[in-house]
Design a protein around this motif. Structure first.
Motif, mmCIF file in Angstrom:
data_model
loop_
_atom_site.group_PDB
_atom_site.id
_atom_site.type_symbol
_atom_site.label_atom_id
_atom_site.label_comp_id
_atom_site.label_asym_id
_atom_site.label_seq_id
_atom_site.Cartn_x
_atom_site.Cartn_y
_atom_site.Cartn_z
ATOM 1 N N PHE A 25 0.820 -1.208 0.000
ATOM 2 C CA PHE A 25 0.000 0.000 0.000
ATOM 3 C C PHE A 25 0.864 1.272 0.000
ATOM 4 C CE2 PHE A 25 -2.314 3.394 2.150
ATOM 5 C CZ PHE A 25 -3.481 3.437 1.403
ATOM 6 N N GLY A 26 1.822 1.373 0.905
ATOM 7 C CA GLY A 26 2.658 2.581 1.006
ATOM 8 C C GLY A 26 3.472 2.831 -0.250
ATOM 9 N N THR A 27 4.089 1.773 -0.771
ATOM 10 C CA THR A 27 4.867 1.914 -2.000
ATOM 11 C C THR A 27 3.973 2.348 -3.151
ATOM 12 O OG1 THR A 27 6.374 0.191 -1.239
ATOM 13 C CG2 THR A 27 6.414 0.707 -3.592
ATOM 14 N N LEU A 28 2.780 1.772 -3.223
ATOM 15 C CA LEU A 28 1.843 2.103 -4.281
ATOM 16 C C LEU A 28 1.422 3.567 -4.213
ATOM 17 C CD1 LEU A 28 0.124 1.082 -6.645
ATOM 18 C CD2 LEU A 28 -1.617 0.450 -4.966
ATOM 19 N N VAL A 29 1.135 4.070 -3.016
ATOM 20 C CA VAL A 29 0.761 5.480 -2.863
ATOM 21 C C VAL A 29 1.896 6.380 -3.340
ATOM 22 C CG1 VAL A 29 0.289 7.296 -1.150
ATOM 23 C CG2 VAL A 29 -0.949 5.132 -1.043
ATOM 24 N N ILE A 30 3.122 6.075 -2.954
ATOM 25 C CA ILE A 30 4.272 6.897 -3.349
ATOM 26 C C ILE A 30 4.494 6.847 -4.859
ATOM 27 C CG2 ILE A 30 6.787 7.090 -3.172
ATOM 28 C CD1 ILE A 30 6.412 6.275 -0.176
ATOM 29 N N VAL A 31 4.401 5.654 -5.444
ATOM 30 C CA VAL A 31 4.599 5.502 -6.887
ATOM 31 C C VAL A 31 3.538 6.291 -7.659
ATOM 32 C CG1 VAL A 31 4.401 3.817 -8.772
ATOM 33 C CG2 VAL A 31 5.856 3.322 -6.809
ATOM 34 N N CYS A 32 2.283 6.184 -7.238
ATOM 35 C CA CYS A 32 1.205 6.929 -7.905
ATOM 36 C C CYS A 32 1.375 8.435 -7.696
ATOM 37 C CB CYS A 32 -0.154 6.469 -7.401
ATOM 38 S SG CYS A 32 -0.607 4.826 -7.967
ATOM 39 N N TRP A 33 1.783 8.828 -6.516
ATOM 40 C CA TRP A 33 2.005 10.238 -6.201
ATOM 41 C C TRP A 33 3.075 10.821 -7.126
ATOM 42 C CZ3 TRP A 33 2.491 11.996 -0.426
ATOM 43 C CH2 TRP A 33 2.661 13.375 -0.347
ATOM 44 N N LEU A 34 4.226 10.171 -7.176
ATOM 45 C CA LEU A 34 5.322 10.676 -7.997
ATOM 46 C C LEU A 34 4.991 10.623 -9.487
ATOM 47 C CD1 LEU A 34 8.376 9.211 -6.048
ATOM 48 C CD2 LEU A 34 7.436 11.548 -5.966
ATOM 49 N N GLY A 35 4.314 9.561 -9.913
ATOM 50 C CA GLY A 35 3.927 9.462 -11.318
ATOM 51 C C GLY A 35 2.959 10.562 -11.718
ATOM 52 N N SER A 36 1.957 10.802 -10.887
ATOM 53 C CA SER A 36 0.973 11.844 -11.171
ATOM 54 C C SER A 36 1.635 13.223 -11.197
ATOM 55 C CB SER A 36 -0.128 11.799 -10.115
ATOM 56 O OG SER A 36 -1.100 12.757 -10.370
ATOM 57 N N PHE A 37 2.504 13.470 -10.228
ATOM 58 C CA PHE A 37 3.228 14.740 -10.170
ATOM 59 C C PHE A 37 4.086 14.932 -11.416
ATOM 60 C CE2 PHE A 37 7.124 17.050 -8.959
ATOM 61 C CZ PHE A 37 6.580 18.266 -8.584
ATOM 62 N N ALA A 38 4.867 13.916 -11.772
ATOM 63 C CA ALA A 38 5.769 14.018 -12.923
ATOM 64 C C ALA A 38 5.014 14.223 -14.234
ATOM 65 C CB ALA A 38 6.642 12.765 -13.014
ATOM 66 N N GLY A 39 3.908 13.510 -14.412
ATOM 67 C CA GLY A 39 3.141 13.648 -15.643
ATOM 68 C C GLY A 39 2.630 15.058 -15.849
ATOM 69 N N ASP A 40 2.128 15.689 -14.786
ATOM 70 C CA ASP A 40 1.631 17.050 -14.925
ATOM 71 C C ASP A 40 2.755 18.070 -15.073
ATOM 72 O OD1 ASP A 40 -1.057 16.570 -15.111
ATOM 73 O OD2 ASP A 40 -1.404 16.698 -12.961
#
Length: 196
Positions: free
Chosen positions: A51-66
């Motif tokens: 769960f924690g790794t997934l939240v961080i991965v999605c967070w960074l991916g979403s941030f980077a894409g925008d």
């Protein structure tokens, strides 16, 4: 087995190829938003992902894409959109909204289906400064990541309790219904944003 035929087999496949699943989630969060992240939250509940790794991965991916879309919008403006008139209209509409309501737009643009793809470009074409955008985008990406992954996780918890004696086929049906309802809600949110 080349392709899993039931939910349990699919979750086992994710468990076996966790690094690839996290890489896929980073790329997906950078380009899209809702459904796969919801399913990933469900997979985290089942133990296929952390769960924690997934939240961080999605967070960074979403941030980077925008950030990438913002840079493209700032660097190239609308000239690259002239070949795509429908996309150009959508970006211009989002840019007008961003000039008036940039805080709310950045906090909420990840949720409605469709607006995510154009909002980052629009922010880059607006008067929004880099530091303001980066700060708001970082916070918004974190809120989105936590809420969507947690919603998928909570769905996994609820569905497990409701069907502890049922077959995994029912679980797959419930998951599809949950994802379908999420998609419908995101389409309705998109229409509300377009009317603004």
């Amino acid at each position: 087995m080349l392709f899993p035929t039931d939910l349990a087999s699919f979750l086992d496949l994710i468990r076996q190829h966790g690094d690839a699943a996290y890489s896929l989630m980073f790329a997906y969060a950078a380009s899209h938003s809702l459904l796969l992240a919801l399913f990933a939250g469900y997979a985290a509940h089942s133990g296929a992902l952390d769960f924690g790794t997934l939240v961080i991965v999605c967070w960074l991916g979403s941030f980077a894409g925008d950030v990438i879309r913002f840079w493209i919008g700032r660097r190239f403006g609308t000239r690259w959109l002239r070949s795509f008139p429908r996309l150009e209209r959508a970006v211009q509409t989002a840019a007008r909204l961003a000039d008036r309501h940039y805080v709310w737009m950045i906090l909420l643009h990840r949720y409605p289906h469709g607006i995510r793809g154009v909002a980052g470009f629009a922010y880059g074409m607006s008067q929004l400064s880099w530091p303001t955008f980066l700060a708001l985008n970082f916070v918004a990406a974190g809120l989105w990541s936590c809420s969507v992954v947690a919603a998928g996780y909570a769905f996994g918890h609820i569905s497990e309790k409701l069907m502890s004696d049922a077959s995994s086929g029912l679980g797959l049906v419930m998951l599809v219904v949950f994802l379908g309802l999420s998609w419908i809600l995101s389409k309705r949110l998109e229409r509300v944003v377009e009317r603004s």
